[in-house]
Scaffold this active site. Structure first.
Site, short mmCIF file in Angstrom:
data_model
loop_
_atom_site.label_atom_id
_atom_site.label_comp_id
_atom_site.label_asym_id
_atom_site.label_seq_id
_atom_site.Cartn_x
_atom_site.Cartn_y
_atom_site.Cartn_z
N CYS A 19 0.86 -1.18 0.00
CA CYS A 19 0.00 0.00 0.00
C CYS A 19 0.90 1.23 0.00
CB CYS A 19 -0.87 0.02 1.25
SG CYS A 19 -1.79 -1.50 1.48
N GLU A 78 10.35 -14.56 -19.09
CA GLU A 78 10.02 -13.15 -18.86
C GLU A 78 8.95 -12.69 -19.85
OE1 GLU A 78 10.15 -10.96 -16.80
OE2 GLU A 78 10.15 -9.01 -17.79
N LYS A 136 3.33 -2.81 -7.33
CA LYS A 136 4.73 -2.74 -7.74
C LYS A 136 5.69 -3.26 -6.67
CE LYS A 136 7.97 -1.10 -10.57
NZ LYS A 136 8.15 -1.97 -11.74
N ASN A 169 0.50 -0.17 6.01
CA ASN A 169 0.97 -0.99 4.89
C ASN A 169 1.54 -2.26 5.49
OD1 ASN A 169 2.19 -2.03 2.58
ND2 ASN A 169 3.96 -0.65 2.70
N GLY A 170 1.01 -3.44 5.09
CA GLY A 170 1.55 -4.69 5.61
C GLY A 170 0.46 -5.61 6.12
N GLU A 203 0.68 -10.90 -17.00
CA GLU A 203 0.34 -9.84 -16.05
C GLU A 203 -0.32 -8.64 -16.71
OE1 GLU A 203 3.61 -7.95 -13.96
OE2 GLU A 203 4.95 -8.32 -15.62
N LYS A 205 5.23 -11.25 -18.80
CA LYS A 205 4.72 -9.93 -19.22
C LYS A 205 3.32 -10.08 -19.82
CE LYS A 205 7.16 -7.25 -17.64
NZ LYS A 205 7.98 -7.99 -16.83
N TRP A 258 -3.65 -1.94 -1.37
CA TRP A 258 -3.60 -3.24 -2.03
C TRP A 258 -4.11 -4.22 -0.98
CZ3 TRP A 258 -1.09 -8.02 -1.43
CH2 TRP A 258 -1.10 -8.85 -2.56
N HIS A 301 8.97 -33.23 -23.70
CA HIS A 301 8.75 -33.95 -22.44
C HIS A 301 7.39 -33.60 -21.84
CE1 HIS A 301 12.81 -35.38 -22.78
NE2 HIS A 301 13.22 -34.13 -22.97
N ARG A 316 1.63 1.29 -5.93
CA ARG A 316 1.78 0.35 -4.82
C ARG A 316 0.48 -0.38 -4.49
NH1 ARG A 316 6.48 1.46 -2.07
NH2 ARG A 316 5.76 0.25 -0.29
C1 F6R Z 1 6.87 -8.35 -13.17
C2 F6R Z 1 7.38 -7.73 -11.97
C3 F6R Z 1 7.54 -8.57 -10.76
C4 F6R Z 1 8.79 -8.13 -9.97
C5 F6R Z 1 8.84 -8.88 -8.63
C6 F6R Z 1 10.10 -8.56 -7.85
O1 F6R Z 1 6.81 -7.44 -14.23
O2 F6R Z 1 7.62 -6.55 -11.94
O3 F6R Z 1 7.61 -9.92 -11.07
O4 F6R Z 1 9.91 -8.39 -10.73
O5 F6R Z 1 7.73 -8.54 -7.86
O6 F6R Z 1 10.20 -7.20 -7.59
P1 F6R Z 1 11.57 -6.52 -7.17
O7 F6R Z 1 12.47 -6.61 -8.34
O8 F6R Z 1 11.20 -5.12 -6.83
O9 F6R Z 1 12.08 -7.30 -6.00
#
Ligand code: F6R
Length: 627
Positions: free
Chosen positions: A2, A500, A622, A98-99, A507, A504, A74, A523, A27
């Site tokens: 949050c 990756e 994020k 937050n938490g 998400e 992308k 969040w 496999h 956040r």
């Molecule tokens: C995906 C993404 C997440 C972060 C993950 C780790 O696009 O952004 O998978 O990579 O939450 O976040 P950090 O790098 O901040 O520890």
């Protein structure tokens, strides 16, 4: 996860707090709210959904106080609704959190037994009840916080205010970040410096179980036992513009386009361009805190060399996109430096009783530097006696502060929830680290070092070329949205890029996608392939090209429709692909930095075509500060 903003000062708190929450919406965006002192009473306004709904409600409200707190949520305990939105209020206490309070069930039982009237499903409201009981007893907000701190288990950062102390806010944390911004006769308590960069560049970072009391223009930090602490004031070198969209429709697109610059900034401190050599700069293995005191660069490099020389094994720990960067790091370090490397995701590492052999360098990768599992993992590694190195984007973040040594992505603020430029910057830093280790271990000679460095120096201009094909990636995205499933495949360094790319797409476009090592297809996953399945093949012209080509033919033979990402023009690949996306010819170490760009842009365009909010995908946030 949050976002928190607390403000005490002469400006209009509504504007300062809402402006700050806008910068923190990355956040969490399930609900938002403010509580602002007005004529000696706290006025609270909350709304479900994104911040714009709160803004609509606030448009007709005015406040004439100078103290307030705000929150963008969040959801953890209790679904996203106005009833569960913060701030929570009990009698004259208002607070934002937050938490997660892990012992919330026990606290709730106790409060109910004492006759508390609990009106939400959140763990946060329970803290407000505890504080209200304590201010009733002690008549003092700071004392009340000290008295309840030991009752709370879990991860939390909290800012509280009390109507009877109208010139005071008190904040405390254990886990998620909390930063105090020091302005001219005004103070901010925020989750991230971005929330108040336009007012101040001076910050105090709270450590776990510290409490800050802001009283008028006075700021004092205390230990949980009430002992005053003198804290270092850190000056941050970020401009308010760096957290704006600067004409782009989305932060994500802006950040994708920033990659040539970000990659150049990531390598800049470490590359000696005269000798085409790598000298890792300001790793600071001998410094307890990063970026605070300057180091003699020569002494630092000598020290870093000495320490890295003793490293016999590397363990990478990270989450999500950062963990895929770590997987690329494994290929780079094992190939270039001939040191064994393990990679692990932090949430597994921390609970599997890991064995860390002597002389292991544990490297954590985290854009935010706040990911709860990665933070716990680095602490565990330290407890087990390991030497630790962090690769972070956010300087002074919790993971950065925890590590023995520090390397920085240098990407500038990344606001889009989906990570883009931090990923390619990390791959750049990992290139530098692999070459430095390779030289130290005599696994490569000066000529080979030069070849790697020259290849890396070409990356920014090659990235410009890839970005200039954006139109084709947009066209491909238009066609691809009709598919029901996606398999991303690659081998070697392209395998983590497949992972990756799939992440992308999941998400951002909410489509089912899987990343696979192309050699693993037979496999099991080959059974999934039919004409409704799109195969995204990452097949640069490297030493594994022929092998990957065979895997591509296997998929095509089963009716799969292929989207190919390869180097330059390739007649056969173009013929057999629904879409062929060309990449510039590059060194194998740089290929992952280039090949991820079309995948970022494909997902971006697909999500936009489908009408989704790419900067704030559903259910995500994020900075993942809860485990
Ligand atoms: C995906 C993404 C997440 C972060 C993950 C780790 O696009 O952004 O998978 O990579 O939450 O976040 P950090 O790098 O901040 O520890």
């Amino acid at each position: 996860m949050c976002g928190i903003v607390g403000y005490l000062g002469p400006l209009n708190p509504k504007d300062v707090i809402v402006g700050g929450l806008k910068k923190l919406e990355y956040r969490g965006y399930d609900s938002a709210g403010v509580a602002i002192l007005h004529d000696g009473r706290t006025k609270r306004v909350r709304a479900e959904g994104k911040l714009k709904f709160l803004e609509e409600k606030l448009a007709h409200e005015s406040f004439n106080g100078h103290l307030g707190i705000g929150h963008t949520r969040w959801a953890t305990h209790g679904g996203p609704s106005e009833r569960n939105a913060h701030p929570h209020q009990v009698r004259g206490i208002s607070l934002v959190h937050n938490g997660i309070i892990e012992n919330y069930a026990e606290i709730r039982r106790e409060l109910l037994a004492r006759g508390a009237d609990i009106s939400s499903d959140t763990d946060t409201e329970l803290v407000a009840h505890l504080l209200a009981e304590e201010v009733d007893r002690t008549g003092h907000l700071l004392k009340a916080v000290q008295n309840i701190l030991d009752r709370l288990q879990g991860a939390f950062s909290i800012v509280a205010m009390w109507e009877k102390e109208p010139d005071t806010m008190v904040a405390f944390k254990d886990g998620p970040p909390l930063v105090v911004g020091l302005g001219d006769q005004q103070t901010f308590v925020v989750s991230d410096v971005q929330a108040c960069l336009q007012y101040t560049k001076k910050f105090i970072y709270l450590e776990d179980r510290e409490i800050v009391e802001v009283k008028g223009a006075q700021v004092q930090v205390y230990s949980s036992r009430g002992v005053p602490i003198t804290k270092k004031v850190v000056e941050i070198d970020l401009s308010p513009e760096s957290v704006e969209k600067q004409g782009h429709p989305h932060f994500m697109l802006k950040e994708i386009y920033e990659q040539p610059r970000a990659v150049a900034a990531a390598m800049e401190p470490h590359i000696d361009t005269r000798n085409f050599a790598v000298r890792l700069k300001n790793v600071g293995f001998n410094e307890p805190l990063p970026g605070v005191d300057s180091l003699d660069p020569l002494k630092d490099w000598e020290n870093t060399r000495k320490i890295l020389n003793g490293v016999e094994r590397v363990m990478f720990i990270a989450c999500g996109t950062s963990s895929y960067a770590a997987m690329v790091g494994k290929y780079l370090i094992e190939t270039i430096a001939r040191i064994p490397v393990e990679t692990d995701i932090a949430s597994e590492f921390r609970y599997r009783h890991p064995v860390i052999p002597p002389n292991t360098l544990v490297i954590t990768i985290s854009q935010s530097g706040e990911t709860a599992d990665t933070l716990a993992a680095i602490r565990l590694a330290k407890e087990k006696g390991a030497l630790t190195l962090s690769i972070c984007n956010v300087r002074h973040s919790s993971i950065d502060r925890e590590a023995h040594g520090h390397l920085y992505m240098n990407s500038g603020p990344e606001i889009g929830v989906a990570s883009t430029k931090a990923f390619t910057s990390t791959l750049t830093v990992l290139n530098c680290l692999s070459v430095a280790l390779g030289r130290l271990k005599n696994a490569i000679n000066a000529a080979e070092e030069k070849e790697f460095v020259q290849a890396l120096l070409s990356a920014p201009s090659q990235l410009e070329v890839v970005l200039s094909y954006d139109k084709y990636f947009g066209e491909a995205a238009n066609r691809l949205k009709l598919f029901r499933g996606f398999l991303y495949m690659g081998r070697g360094v392209s395998f983590p890029i497949a992972m990756e790319g799939a992440l992308k797409l999941k998400e951002l476009a909410y489509l089912h996608a899987e990343g696979y090592a192309a050699g693993e297809m037979k496999h099991g996953p080959l059974a999934l392939i039919d004409e409704n399945m799109a195969i995204v093949m990452i097949i640069p012209a490297d030493q594994l090209f022929e092998k990957t080509l065979s895997n591509l033919e296997e998929a095509r033979a089963r009716g799969g429709k292929v989207i190919c990402l390869s180097t330059g023009e390739h007649e056969h690949l173009r013929k057999v692909s629904e879409y062929y996306l060309p990449l510039p010819k590059a060194h194998w170490t740089v290929n992952p930095i280039l090949s991820v760009i079309p995948l970022q842009l494909l997902s971006y365009h697909m999500a936009c075509n489908l009408g989704y909010d790419v900067d704030q995908p559903r259910n995500l946030a994020k900075s993942v500060t809860v485990e």
